[in-house]
Design an enzyme around this catalytic site. Sequence first.
Site, PDB file in Angstrom:
ATOM      1  N   ASP A   7    -200.520  32.600  20.549  1.00  0.00           N
ATOM      2  CA  ASP A   7    -200.086  31.220  20.752  1.00  0.00           C
ATOM      3  C   ASP A   7    -199.068  30.943  19.649  1.00  0.00           C
ATOM      4  OD1 ASP A   7    -200.017  28.565  21.742  1.00  0.00           O
ATOM      5  OD2 ASP A   7    -201.399  27.945  20.160  1.00  0.00           O
ATOM      6  N   GLU A  68    -197.548  32.975  24.870  1.00  0.00           N
ATOM      7  CA  GLU A  68    -197.271  31.743  25.600  1.00  0.00           C
ATOM      8  C   GLU A  68    -195.769  31.591  25.779  1.00  0.00           C
ATOM      9  OE1 GLU A  68    -199.479  27.830  25.170  1.00  0.00           O
ATOM     10  OE2 GLU A  68    -197.588  27.413  24.134  1.00  0.00           O
ATOM     11  N   ASP A 141    -205.233  26.453  18.047  1.00  0.00           N
ATOM     12  CA  ASP A 141    -204.275  27.550  18.257  1.00  0.00           C
ATOM     13  C   ASP A 141    -205.015  28.875  18.473  1.00  0.00           C
ATOM     14  OD1 ASP A 141    -201.674  26.027  17.249  1.00  0.00           O
ATOM     15  OD2 ASP A 141    -203.270  25.700  15.775  1.00  0.00           O
TER      16      ASP A 141
END
Length: 188
Positions: A7, A68, A141
Site C-alpha cells: 500500500d 495499489e 496501511d
Amino acid sequence: MRVLGVDPGLTRCGVGIVEGVAGRPLTMAGVGVVRTPADADLGRRLVAVEQGIERWLDEHRPEFVAVERVFSQHNVRTVMGTAQASAVAILCASRRGIPVALHTPSEVKAAVTGSGRADKAQVGAMVTRLLRLDAPPRPADAADALALAICHIWRAPAHHRLQQAVARHTSRGARRPQTPDPSKGRPA
C-alpha cells in the site's frame, strides 16, 4: 502462492505477506509499515522506501508483488508521494524479475469485503477475519497491504486463465494462413 502486498505511501508504506491459494484458508506471513520522516528530502525518503521494500523482498521471497494502483486524488501532493512510492515498489520487484500486479482500491475493497465502497474499518475487519488474526493490523496501511495480497491471490487464477485464452486465440490467428477469396481477388 506467496504475495507481497504494498500500500504505497511516502510517509507510511504498508507491506504485508500472505500465503495461500484461492478457495483455501490464507495465512499472514508478515505485516508492517516502511516509514520515512516527513521532514527529510524527497531523495532520502525514496531511498528509505526502497531499502524497506528490499528488506521485505529479501526476508520473505514473494512470488508476486501486488501494488495499489495510484488513482487521482484532490490533493496533488499526496498523489505524487503515493505514485513515487508505488514506482519504487514496482522497480524493486521488477529488478528481481518478480511479477507485479496493480489493483485499484475499489477492486481490493470489493474482493475483500464484497463492496467497492467499503471503509478502512470494514477492510481491516475482513482482513482480520480472513487471516484469522486476533486484531486488525495497525496502522490501516498495514491492513490495506494485506488486503492487496488477498485480492491478488483470489483474482490471480481468473487473470491467468484469461491470459492463457488470449494467448491461445492470438497464436491460432497467427498460425492460420489466409486463403484467397476468388470472388474478391484478394485475401480474406
